[in-house]
Design a protein around this motif. Structure first.
Motif, PDB file in Angstrom:
ATOM      1  N   GLN A 100       0.828  -1.203   0.000  1.00 17.32           N
ATOM      2  CA  GLN A 100       0.000   0.000   0.000  1.00 17.32           C
ATOM      3  C   GLN A 100       0.866   1.258   0.000  1.00 17.32           C
ATOM      4  O   GLN A 100       0.584   2.217  -0.728  1.00 17.32           O
ATOM      5  CB  GLN A 100      -0.929  -0.006   1.214  1.00 17.32           C
ATOM      6  N   GLU A 149      -3.423   7.470  -5.170  1.00 20.18           N
ATOM      7  CA  GLU A 149      -4.034   8.303  -4.140  1.00 20.18           C
ATOM      8  C   GLU A 149      -4.144   7.475  -2.859  1.00 20.18           C
ATOM      9  O   GLU A 149      -4.703   6.373  -2.873  1.00 20.18           O
ATOM     10  CB  GLU A 149      -5.420   8.762  -4.573  1.00 20.18           C
ATOM     11  N   PRO A 150      -3.627   7.981  -1.753  1.00 17.39           N
ATOM     12  CA  PRO A 150      -3.661   7.189  -0.513  1.00 17.39           C
ATOM     13  C   PRO A 150      -4.949   7.363   0.263  1.00 17.39           C
ATOM     14  O   PRO A 150      -5.642   8.376   0.131  1.00 17.39           O
ATOM     15  CB  PRO A 150      -2.495   7.784   0.285  1.00 17.39           C
ATOM     16  N   SER A 151      -5.272   6.368   1.065  1.00 16.10           N
ATOM     17  CA  SER A 151      -6.286   6.562   2.092  1.00 16.10           C
ATOM     18  C   SER A 151      -5.675   7.432   3.181  1.00 16.10           C
ATOM     19  O   SER A 151      -4.463   7.671   3.191  1.00 16.10           O
ATOM     20  CB  SER A 151      -6.718   5.216   2.678  1.00 16.10           C
ATOM     21  N   VAL A 152      -6.505   7.907   4.094  1.00 11.88           N
ATOM     22  CA  VAL A 152      -6.005   8.747   5.182  1.00 11.88           C
ATOM     23  C   VAL A 152      -4.940   8.010   5.991  1.00 11.88           C
ATOM     24  O   VAL A 152      -3.871   8.549   6.283  1.00 11.88           O
ATOM     25  CB  VAL A 152      -7.165   9.188   6.095  1.00 11.88           C
ATOM     26  N   ARG A 153      -5.220   6.761   6.358  1.00 14.59           N
ATOM     27  CA  ARG A 153      -4.280   5.999   7.185  1.00 14.59           C
ATOM     28  C   ARG A 153      -2.975   5.725   6.457  1.00 14.59           C
ATOM     29  O   ARG A 153      -1.897   5.841   7.041  1.00 14.59           O
ATOM     30  CB  ARG A 153      -4.913   4.681   7.638  1.00 14.59           C
ATOM     31  N   VAL A 154      -3.051   5.374   5.180  1.00 15.62           N
ATOM     32  CA  VAL A 154      -1.831   5.081   4.428  1.00 15.62           C
ATOM     33  C   VAL A 154      -1.014   6.356   4.225  1.00 15.62           C
ATOM     34  O   VAL A 154       0.219   6.336   4.276  1.00 15.62           O
ATOM     35  CB  VAL A 154      -2.159   4.405   3.085  1.00 15.62           C
ATOM     36  N   TRP A 199      -1.873  15.258   0.850  1.00 16.37           N
ATOM     37  CA  TRP A 199      -2.249  13.856   0.672  1.00 16.37           C
ATOM     38  C   TRP A 199      -3.064  13.601  -0.585  1.00 16.37           C
ATOM     39  O   TRP A 199      -3.218  12.454  -0.988  1.00 16.37           O
ATOM     40  CB  TRP A 199      -3.044  13.375   1.891  1.00 16.37           C
ATOM     41  N   GLY A 247      -7.922  11.867  -2.614  1.00 12.44           N
ATOM     42  CA  GLY A 247      -8.329  10.540  -2.174  1.00 12.44           C
ATOM     43  C   GLY A 247      -8.262  10.357  -0.674  1.00 12.44           C
ATOM     44  O   GLY A 247      -8.980   9.534  -0.115  1.00 12.44           O
ATOM     45  N   ALA A 248      -7.397  11.103  -0.025  1.00 12.28           N
ATOM     46  CA  ALA A 248      -7.259  11.004   1.433  1.00 12.28           C
ATOM     47  C   ALA A 248      -8.094  12.098   2.075  1.00 12.28           C
ATOM     48  O   ALA A 248      -7.587  13.037   2.674  1.00 12.28           O
ATOM     49  CB  ALA A 248      -5.793  11.132   1.839  1.00 12.28           C
ATOM     50  N   ALA A 294      -9.806  14.249   4.414  1.00 12.02           N
ATOM     51  CA  ALA A 294      -9.694  14.484   5.858  1.00 12.02           C
ATOM     52  C   ALA A 294      -9.802  15.980   6.087  1.00 12.02           C
ATOM     53  O   ALA A 294      -9.470  16.784   5.219  1.00 12.02           O
ATOM     54  CB  ALA A 294      -8.367  13.962   6.392  1.00 12.02           C
ATOM     55  N   ARG A 306      -5.171  17.090   8.813  1.00  8.10           N
ATOM     56  CA  ARG A 306      -3.955  17.005   7.986  1.00  8.10           C
ATOM     57  C   ARG A 306      -2.861  17.895   8.550  1.00  8.10           C
ATOM     58  O   ARG A 306      -1.692  17.515   8.594  1.00  8.10           O
ATOM     59  CB  ARG A 306      -4.272  17.410   6.545  1.00  8.10           C
TER      60      ARG A 306
END
Length: 227
Positions: free
Chosen positions: A143, A153-158, A196, A199-200, A202, A207
């Protein structure tokens, strides 16, 4: 904070980070010299992502009343911050030193890492760390690789995980899986700053706080020689 602390539900961000920092080929954990600052950064970032803490001002972090975490490990940090707003670096230094043992214990309990007893020179008994074989570390690393190498595009956690990994200064040690190239370095620095991507999704404050935490980790760890 004790080694007996149990997780509740899904792995926390600090568990994911320590699992990534674990190096299966050598059985070691990358960045041991400054590890506790990095792990504390992951705890603060997790609290921020869950909207359980926020920035009191540009330098201090404070709890969000009524949003105490259920996870024992995160709750311990939240309780410490509930006493009064704390500077981020002060919080890192206070929260971090007792994290390695309980977090590693969780990873062993989950089967992500296993302990192997062995003898050195046939005389001295020691414990080695080995990959648990359940594939979770490989999935996490993939990931992060997709975000840093492929530009996904990352998720918030990634996004937070990749930023913390970069901020820890250990990213060059992942060169077999994540090439230490100019585009990777550029993308990692963007993530450190909270850029980010769409995609992330938040809140901007989340952030910003995560970026503040990551950069406080960088400032703190660069003062101490890295392993």
């Amino acid at each position: 904070m004790t080694a007996e602390m149990k997780q509740s539900g899904a792995p926390t961000l600090v568990e994911d980070l320590l699992l990534l920092l674990f190096q299966p080929r050598s059985g070691t954990i990358a960045g041991e010299n400054t590890l506790f600052y990095v792990l504390a950064g992951a705890v603060l970032a997790d609290l921020a992502l869950n909207e359980q803490v926020t920035m009191a001002d540009r330098r201090k972090v404070e709890i969000v009343e009524g949003h105490a975490p259920s996870d024992d490990l995160l709750r311990s940090a939240w309780d410490y911050l509930s006493e009064k707003p704390r500077g981020v670096q002060t919080a890192l230094a206070a929260i971090g030193p007792e994290l390695r043992k309980p977090v590693l214990g969780r990873l062993i309990e989950r089967g992500d890492i296993r302990q192997e007893d062995r003898k050195v020179l046939g005389l001295f008994r020691t414990t080695a760390l080995r990959d648990g074989g359940n594939g979770r570390r490989a999935r996490l690393l993939e990931q992060v690789r997709r975000v840093l190498v492929d530009g996904a595009e990352p998720s918030v956690r990634v996004a937070a995980l990749a930023a913390l990994l970069s901020g820890s200064g250990t990213l060059p040690q992942f060169y077999r899986d994540i090439p230490w190239s100019t585009p990777v370095i550029k993308r990692a620095k963007e993530l450190e700053q909270g850029n980010w991507g769409a995609g992330a999704a938040a809140e901007a404050v989340t952030r910003t706080m995560t970026a503040t935490v990551v950069n406080s980790v960088i400032v703190t760890t660069t003062v101490i020689p890295r392993s």
